[in-house]
Write a protein that holds these residues in place. Structure first.
Motif, mmCIF file in Angstrom:
data_model
loop_
_atom_site.group_PDB
_atom_site.id
_atom_site.type_symbol
_atom_site.label_atom_id
_atom_site.label_comp_id
_atom_site.label_asym_id
_atom_site.label_seq_id
_atom_site.Cartn_x
_atom_site.Cartn_y
_atom_site.Cartn_z
ATOM 1 N N CYS A 3 0.832 -1.196 0.000
ATOM 2 C CA CYS A 3 0.000 0.000 0.000
ATOM 3 C C CYS A 3 0.873 1.255 0.000
ATOM 4 O O CYS A 3 0.521 2.279 0.542
ATOM 5 C CB CYS A 3 -0.943 0.008 1.203
ATOM 6 S SG CYS A 3 -2.164 1.345 1.154
ATOM 7 N N LEU A 6 -0.726 4.315 -0.937
ATOM 8 C CA LEU A 6 -1.811 4.797 -0.094
ATOM 9 C C LEU A 6 -1.264 5.113 1.292
ATOM 10 O O LEU A 6 -0.772 6.196 1.521
ATOM 11 C CB LEU A 6 -2.932 3.752 -0.049
ATOM 12 C CG LEU A 6 -3.546 3.414 -1.422
ATOM 13 C CD1 LEU A 6 -4.562 2.297 -1.279
ATOM 14 C CD2 LEU A 6 -4.205 4.624 -2.032
ATOM 15 N N CYS A 7 -1.313 4.186 2.203
ATOM 16 C CA CYS A 7 -0.885 4.474 3.568
ATOM 17 C C CYS A 7 0.452 3.846 3.919
ATOM 18 O O CYS A 7 0.944 4.028 5.010
ATOM 19 C CB CYS A 7 -1.950 4.024 4.567
ATOM 20 S SG CYS A 7 -2.159 2.236 4.641
ATOM 21 N N CYS A 30 -7.549 -0.486 0.141
ATOM 22 C CA CYS A 30 -6.832 -0.796 1.367
ATOM 23 C C CYS A 30 -7.799 -0.642 2.532
ATOM 24 O O CYS A 30 -8.375 0.424 2.738
ATOM 25 C CB CYS A 30 -5.639 0.145 1.541
ATOM 26 S SG CYS A 30 -4.785 -0.059 3.114
ATOM 27 N N CYS A 33 -6.508 2.067 5.469
ATOM 28 C CA CYS A 33 -6.650 3.515 5.326
ATOM 29 C C CYS A 33 -7.914 3.889 4.558
ATOM 30 O O CYS A 33 -8.172 5.075 4.340
ATOM 31 C CB CYS A 33 -5.425 4.113 4.644
ATOM 32 S SG CYS A 33 -5.168 3.588 2.938
HETATM 33 ZN ZN LIG Z 1 -3.620 1.826 2.969
#
Ligand SMILES: [Zn+2]
Length: 80
Positions: A3, A6-7, A30, A33
């Motif tokens: 991820c 993303l996070c 995900c 997050c």
């Molecule tokens: Zn994430």
């Protein structure tokens, strides 16, 4: 791929879904997050030159992700 887009968490929190009859585009979500990315897999077709157009053409995938409570984390379609 984790991820990282993303996070930054590991792949255990990730899952994918695809559009109907198309595996060229997929959505990575995900659960940690609550983010998602829409991804064009250029190995299966498509071109990174047309990402802006493809992004619009795959707006139904955004709807599915948002209906499931995910929030888009990238401003545009991601080509890999
Ligand atoms: Zn994430």
């Amino acid at each position: 791929m984790g991820c990282s887009l993303l996070c930054g968490r590991g792949p255990e929190d990730l899952r994918y879904f695809y559009g109907e009859e198309e595996d060229t585009y997929r959505v990575q979500v995900c659960d940690r997050c609550s983010g998602y990315l829409k991804i064009l897999d250029t190995r299966k077709g498509g071109s990174v030159d047309a990402l802006a157009i493809d992004d619009i053409l795959t707006a139904h995938l955004d709807l599915v992700a948002e209906e499931q409570g995910y929030e888009r984390k990238a401003p545009r379609l991601w080509g890999i």
